[in-house]
Design a protein around this motif. Structure first.
Motif, short mmCIF file in Angstrom:
data_model
loop_
_atom_site.label_atom_id
_atom_site.label_comp_id
_atom_site.label_asym_id
_atom_site.label_seq_id
_atom_site.Cartn_x
_atom_site.Cartn_y
_atom_site.Cartn_z
N GLY B 68 0.78 -1.35 -0.16
CA GLY B 68 -0.09 0.04 0.01
C GLY B 68 0.97 1.13 -0.07
N ALA B 69 0.48 2.21 -0.48
CA ALA B 69 0.91 3.74 -0.39
C ALA B 69 0.38 4.47 0.64
N VAL B 70 1.55 5.06 1.51
CA VAL B 70 1.43 6.05 2.68
C VAL B 70 1.89 7.29 2.48
N SER B 71 1.21 8.39 2.72
CA SER B 71 1.67 9.71 2.29
C SER B 71 2.89 10.02 3.26
N LEU B 72 3.79 10.43 3.18
CA LEU B 72 4.79 10.87 4.13
C LEU B 72 4.88 12.52 4.37
N LEU B 73 4.72 13.02 3.04
CA LEU B 73 4.99 14.72 3.19
C LEU B 73 4.51 15.32 2.15
N ARG B 74 3.96 16.61 2.07
CA ARG B 74 3.58 17.48 1.03
C ARG B 74 4.55 18.49 1.26
N PHE B 75 5.00 19.01 -0.13
CA PHE B 75 5.98 20.06 -0.11
C PHE B 75 5.92 20.73 -1.33
N LYS B 76 6.54 21.99 -1.14
CA LYS B 76 6.83 22.77 -2.28
C LYS B 76 8.45 23.18 -2.34
N ALA B 77 8.93 22.90 -3.55
CA ALA B 77 10.17 23.46 -4.05
C ALA B 77 10.20 24.66 -4.43
N GLN B 78 10.99 25.64 -4.17
CA GLN B 78 10.97 26.98 -4.33
C GLN B 78 12.38 27.62 -4.24
N ASP B 79 12.77 28.54 -5.36
CA ASP B 79 13.91 29.41 -5.15
C ASP B 79 13.75 30.57 -4.20
N ALA B 80 15.19 30.35 -3.41
CA ALA B 80 15.06 31.45 -2.39
C ALA B 80 16.57 31.90 -2.08
N ILE B 81 16.58 32.83 -1.47
CA ILE B 81 18.07 33.46 -1.09
C ILE B 81 18.19 33.49 0.01
N ASP B 82 19.46 32.72 0.78
CA ASP B 82 19.66 32.67 2.01
C ASP B 82 20.99 33.20 2.33
N ASN B 83 21.64 34.16 1.44
CA ASN B 83 22.68 34.68 1.76
C ASN B 83 22.58 36.20 0.93
N THR B 84 23.72 36.70 0.79
CA THR B 84 23.86 38.19 0.39
C THR B 84 24.43 38.14 -0.94
N ALA B 85 24.77 37.00 -1.55
CA ALA B 85 25.64 37.05 -2.76
C ALA B 85 24.84 37.60 -3.89
N GLN B 111 9.79 23.45 1.16
CA GLN B 111 8.85 23.97 2.33
C GLN B 111 7.70 22.95 2.48
N ARG B 112 7.56 22.73 3.53
CA ARG B 112 6.11 21.89 3.95
C ARG B 112 4.90 22.30 3.33
N ILE B 129 11.93 22.04 5.45
CA ILE B 129 12.53 20.49 5.46
C ILE B 129 13.79 20.58 5.00
N GLY B 130 14.35 21.21 3.94
CA GLY B 130 15.90 21.34 3.53
C GLY B 130 15.66 21.98 2.28
N THR B 131 16.96 21.66 1.54
CA THR B 131 17.33 22.46 0.40
C THR B 131 17.56 21.35 -0.73
N VAL B 132 17.52 21.69 -1.89
CA VAL B 132 18.00 21.01 -3.08
C VAL B 132 19.44 20.93 -3.09
N GLY B 146 20.32 18.85 1.07
CA GLY B 146 19.62 17.72 1.89
C GLY B 146 18.53 18.11 2.52
N VAL B 147 17.60 16.99 2.43
CA VAL B 147 16.44 17.25 2.94
C VAL B 147 15.92 16.16 4.07
N ARG B 148 15.63 16.45 5.43
CA ARG B 148 15.66 15.65 6.18
C ARG B 148 14.17 15.57 6.71
N LEU B 149 13.36 14.30 6.69
CA LEU B 149 12.04 14.24 7.26
C LEU B 149 12.14 13.19 8.60
#
Lengths: 834, 237
Positions: B68-85, B111-112, B129-132, B146-149
């Motif tokens: 059977g299939a069980v859902s673990l996580l629903r998430f969005k992948a999105q571009d974002a900036i986390d530094n100042t470059a 993001q969840r 949840i993490g980053t690509v 890395g993504v950790r759930l």
């Protein structure tokens, strides 16, 4: 005995007895015992209260410090259970009154000075290693912490020195290494289980009460010197001098000691050399880079610990006691597991091997002034103690990676930590009162204040290329007004010019003070004070001659957390003779540590978890049952057999943990613990002991706790080869297997031209760390040279077990590999008393 | 208390003691609370490539367990900036997730997703949840990501994972269009062709490799690696 305590108390016992030191008292008491009523009634009958504290009427025999039973009073008879003459059976901590471990409302183990010497313990952590259910020498952050763990729960201990809380509030812990010299310890009382009602903060899972020596332990001068060598403690050297005396007909008593210990560190071997690793959340995870070869640390610069202890007693009422400890320790293994040795590229294309080490200073100083007296025909006792504690926390560097061929890391990374000075000042007022109907009330108030300021992080980021990304446009310095720090003519970058500069941080900007050479300082922890007050009440009720009940309540208040109410209840039933059954319910709590609440999230190079000022206290509730007995007294060659078995189930709630990079209260943990201890004392001074513990902890977030052993055993024996003159001792600790979540360098891939192996976050492995057997043996020659000289030699970790320790938190990102530990060593010592 | 005959006294006191003991046992046992033990797992993923979601869609991660299939996580992948470059203004939001400007790269953030999803909360501890994976700069000149759930679902018997693309307005809990899949097995990645040399089994984990569901190659290209660490204690003695 009560040097550590906050109050005098009645001693419930059966046999009036003059005070004599050591084993002579055992014989005397035995002789008297045969002539007096015995049985359950007699054993529980209170005859006369203890009047004064811990000064024997007969001075201790020179050359035999600690043989005098501590707590033996001046004036008036000492009333003890006949087996209580053995110091190991008298305890203070559990009930804050003097009682026997058989009757104390808690699971208690007492280790005396004599036992510490007999077993060759070099540190308190080694002492605790032999207590069932305890892991005494457990590393975290690759040796930055050397902590004791009870029932598999780290940082859950209240550590006391002479009754004063010395648990450091920044981390809720204290490394029990050489900072408290073992030769200055009179006894250690270890409580397994919560003790929050009587003792307040940090007694979440256990209490370690270290009671230092006083004038009752030495009459004269004692000089100690020793040395040793091995894979744990290279080129060790130790020396101490102590002085004890009485003046003005005993109205003034003095004890003071000065101890020094030094070694060149442990020989630590890692299975893979870590070059750079992932940083903790909320940083994004990343690849860790390794060199797939074993590596061993070189000899450190010499670590040293210098400690002074003292105890001045006036008129048996006023006591001044202190511990002043100073230290430096060095580590080549950084907190994240990288050996700080790397290849630094040279201009000519070659590389040069560079080795560095961290320098740590976690000094501890404490002083206390106490006054105690009894009133109302001895029915009311009052004890007050004012104290001060100072902690130092300097680590340079705290976080480091070695020089490597990785771009921007050719000079490595070093981040220092100076938490400066952390202070705790407090006042305890404790009382006990005899009430009608066999009630004995304990009550008191306490208040203390903790503070620190100017806690800085001094960073030496030897990677100037990153600084242009930090600069804030519009800086007052025209050289950075454009929003970048100066660039060199070759297109590279320079360190920012000295001075204060606005720099970008996690959620905005801050100001950092830059010095020459890419060194800058900013605030790591916000200035902090925490005021705490508490009131407690506990009543021991002799419901029957063989049954005692002791409920208790504590209310604790603080300006940093919500009020905490704690309850306890104990039932002690003397079934018959010397068989006791105890049922105990105890609660404890731990305030959130300052590194979880007060860290400046905007510190420039703060790469730790985000702090959370709204954390709640963590709490424990434990239900315990114990059965203990003294049997086979005088049976054949047996002097006695002491047996103890206990079971405890403890629930921890509101645990503070890392939740996606921020500290938060989350989840519960249930801990089943079964512990047993058997000690056989033979006539002639021979001993055998065996203890074991089974522990299973399960967590609502982590599941079964796997990074602490489920099963441990400890045991040993002592044989008098030449009675009074030569004894041999052996002891072992067997630590069951554990699991450690790590990253697997063997699963990596070549990076940077194959020079390193990169390991991603999905390349995790659950390593099994096999069972460890720590075997020790030694010889002691005593009463030499007219009873003045004692010589000893001990071998430690005789099987050279090198099994490492899992990290405390079952995580793979920062602590990517097991933490290495040292191996075999030998240590010899001589002690002369004049 | 003394009497002429110690026996009745002992018996009386023993009876009192038994009653008290029984009452105490009942009372103490009721005070002990039960802890709901996590029997789930840690799931760690390195996404080597994952398209960022457009508005109106999200991903959902499923595990196949016992058919059977069980859902673990629903998430969005999105571009974002986390530094100042990169200065703001290039269209990408500044994440301010606590990543230190010294150490963090531009990120493709996971993001969840819940029906009340708010992209502005991308940095909340319970959201991120993490980053690509991507190559970083600053203090980390190596692959970051890395993504950790942490899931309460028992995955010790899982034999696969798959990721579907779901409309945000979808109410049907059944899996939608699969985009990535991974077979998992205990200790050894079933996608053996992805490894030039056989690797020894890895203890305590289930391993797998994500591939496109419509990859036609005999040896599909790896789109990500996954490790599952079930919450089990495999050592006692």
């Amino acid at each position: 005995m009560l040097a550590s305590g906050r109050m005098l108390a009645h001693v419930r016992a059966s046999l009036p007895l003059p005070t004599v030191p050591g084993r002579l008292a055992v014989a005397a008491m035995t002789a008297i015992a045969t002539a007096t009523p015995s049985g359950a009634d007699a054993q529980m009958t209170e005859i006369a209260p203890l009047v004064e504290e811990t000064t024997p009427t007969v001075p201790p025999t020179p050359g035999a410090p600690g043989n005098a039973p501590p707590g033996a009073p001046t004036g008036g008879p000492v009333i003890l259970e006949e087996f209580e003459v053995d110091e190991r059976n008298v305890v203070l901590s559990a009930a804050r009154t003097r009682t026997s471990i058989q009757e104390a409302p808690g699971i208690i183990t007492v280790i005396t000075a004599e036992e510490i010497a007999e077993r060759g313990h070099r540190m308190i952590s080694e002492v605790l290693q032999m207590v069932p259910g305890w892991e005494g020498h457990r590393l975290d952050s690759n040796g930055w912490f050397d902590e004791a763990v009870v029932r598999g729960q780290p940082r859950t201990l209240l550590i006391l020195i002479n009754g004063v809380n010395v648990t450091e509030p920044l981390r809720n812990g204290l490394s029990l290494d050489h900072r408290i010299p073992v030769e200055a310890i009179k006894r250690i009382e270890v409580t397994s289980g919560p003790g929050g009602v009587l003792w307040g903060s940090n007694a979440l899972m256990g209490i370690v009460n270290v009671i230092l020596k006083d004038a009752a332990d030495l009459d004269g001068v004692q000089v100690t010197a020793g040395g040793g060598h091995g894979a744990s403690a290279r080129a060790a050297a130790q020396g101490a001098v102590a002085y004890g005396d009485r003046f003005l007909d005993g109205d003034v008593e003095l004890f003071t000691s000065l101890s020094y210990y030094s070694d060149a560190g442990d020989e630590l071997t890692v299975d893979s050399r870590k070059i750079v690793g992932a940083l903790p959340a909320p940083e994004p995870d990343s690849t860790s880079a390794f060199v797939l070869e074993r590596d061993t640390t070189d000899w450190n610069s010499r670590d040293w610990w210098l400690a002074s202890t003292g105890n001045v007693k006036l008129y048996q009422e006023v006591t001044l006691d202190w511990l002043m400890e100073f230290e430096r320790d060095h580590r080549q293994l950084a907190t994240g597991g990288a050996i700080l040795r790397g290849e630094k590229p040279q201009d000519d294309g070659s590389t040069k091997t560079v080795t560095e080490e961290t320098i740590g200073n976690d000094a501890l100083q404490t002083v206390g002034l106490s006054w105690r007296r009894r009133f109302l025909d001895d029915s009311l006792g009052l004890s007050t103690k004012a104290y001060g504690v100072r902690f130092t926390l300097d680590e340079d560097p705290f976080w480091a990676f070695p020089p490597s061929a990785l771009p921007t890391l050719d000079e490595g990374v070093v981040i220092a930590l100076s938490a400066g000075r952390i202070y705790r000042f407090g006042l305890n007022v404790d009382a006990d009162l005899e009430l009608p109907f066999e009630n004995h009330l304990l009550f008191g108030v306490e208040g203390f204040r903790e503070s620190f300021s100017n806690t800085t992080r001094r960073d030496r980021l030897r990677t100037p290329r990153i600084f242009p990304d930090l600069a804030v446009a519009g800086d007052a310095d025209p050289s950075v007004a454009a929003g970048v720090f100066p660039r060199s003519v070759d297109g590279g970058t320079q360190c920012p010019p000295p001075g204060a500069h606005r720099v970008l941080v996690r959620d905005g900007e801050t100001t950092a003070d830059f010095e020459a050479g890419c060194v800058f300082t900013d605030t790591l922890l916000h200035d902090t004070t925490r005021a705490v007050g508490a009131v407690y009440l506990s009543d021991e009720w002799k419901a029957a001659s063989t049954l005692a009940l002791q409920p208790g309540f504590r209310m604790q208040f603080s300006d940093s957390y919500d009020p905490v109410g704690l309850f306890s209840g104990a039932l002690v039933w003397n079934v018959f003779a010397k068989l006791f059954v105890k049922l105990n319910y105890a609660e404890g709590f731990r305030p959130p540590e300052f590194q979880a609440t007060r860290v400046n999230n905007r510190a420039v190079s703060n790469v730790g978890y985000l702090s959370n000022p709204d954390l709640r206290v963590e709490r424990s509730r434990s239900t315990e049952a114990e059965i203990n007995a003294v049997v086979a007294e005088g049976y054949g060659v047996l002097e006695r057999i002491y047996l103890r078995g206990d079971y405890a189930y403890t629930v921890l709630s509101d645990l503070v943990r890392n939740v996606s990079g921020q500290f938060a209260n989350s989840g519960q943990r249930g801990i089943h613990a079964v512990e047993a201890l058997a000690r056989l004392d033979f006539f002639g001074g021979h001993e055998l002991w065996l203890g074991g513990a089974f522990n299973r902890a399960e967590d609502s977030v982590l599941g079964p706790i796997r990074n602490f052993p489920n099963v441990t055993f400890t045991g040993g024996g002592k044989v008098q080869i030449l009675p009074k003159y030569l004894e041999a001792m052996t002891g072992f600790t067997w630590i069951g297997p554990q699991e450690d979540l790590n990253r697997d360098p063997e699963a990596g891939y070549a990076v940077f031209g194959g020079r390193y192996t990169g390991v991603d976050s999905a390349e995790v492995v659950v390593d099994e760390i096999g069972a460890s057997i720590l075997l020790r043996a030694g010889l002691r020659a005593t009463h030499l040279w007219n009873d003045r000289l004692t010589l000893s030699v001990f071998g430690y970790n005789l099987l050279d077990d090198r099994n490492g320790d899992p990290d405390f938190y079952f995580e793979d990102r920062v602590q990517s590999r097991p933490q290495p530990k040292g191996g075999f060593s030998v240590f010899g010592q001589g002690m002369v008393t004049f | 208390m003394r009497s002429r005959s110690p026996y009745p006294v002992l018996v009386r006191h023993t009876r009192h003691a038994r009653h008290a003991l029984a009452a105490a046992t009942v009372a103490l046992s009721t005070l002990s609370a039960c802890v709901e033990i996590n029997r789930g797992a840690i799931v760690q993923i390195n996404f080597q490539a994952l398209d960022s979601n457009v508005a109106g869609e999200h991903y959902e991660l499923f595990a196949t367990v016992n058919g059977g299939a069980v859902s673990l996580l629903r998430f969005k992948a999105q571009d974002a900036i986390d530094n100042t470059a990169f200065p703001p203004g290039d269209g990408r939001p500044r994440a301010h997730c606590g990543g230190n400007p010294l150490t963090t790269p531009n990120v493709q953030l996971i993001q969840r997703w819940e029906p009340d999803f708010d992209a502005q909360r991308r940095c909340a501890p319970d959201q991120r949840i993490g980053t690509v994976d991507k190559f970083a700069d600053g203090l980390r000149p190596i692959l970051a990501g890395g993504v950790r759930l942490d899931t309460p679902i028992d995955l010790s018997e899982a034999d696969g994972l798959f990721i579907t693309l779901e409309p945000d307005t979808e109410l049907d809990p059944r899996p939608g269009m699969s985009v990535l899949r991974a077979a998992v097995a205990c200790g050894v990645d079933p996608l053996t062709c992805a490894y030039p040399e056989p690797r020894p089994p890895r203890r305590g984990v289930l391993l797998g490799t994500f591939v496109n569901v419509d990859d036609p190659n005999d040896c599909p290209f790896a789109k990500g690696r996954v490790a599952i660490v079930p919450a089990e204690d495999e050592t006692v003695l």
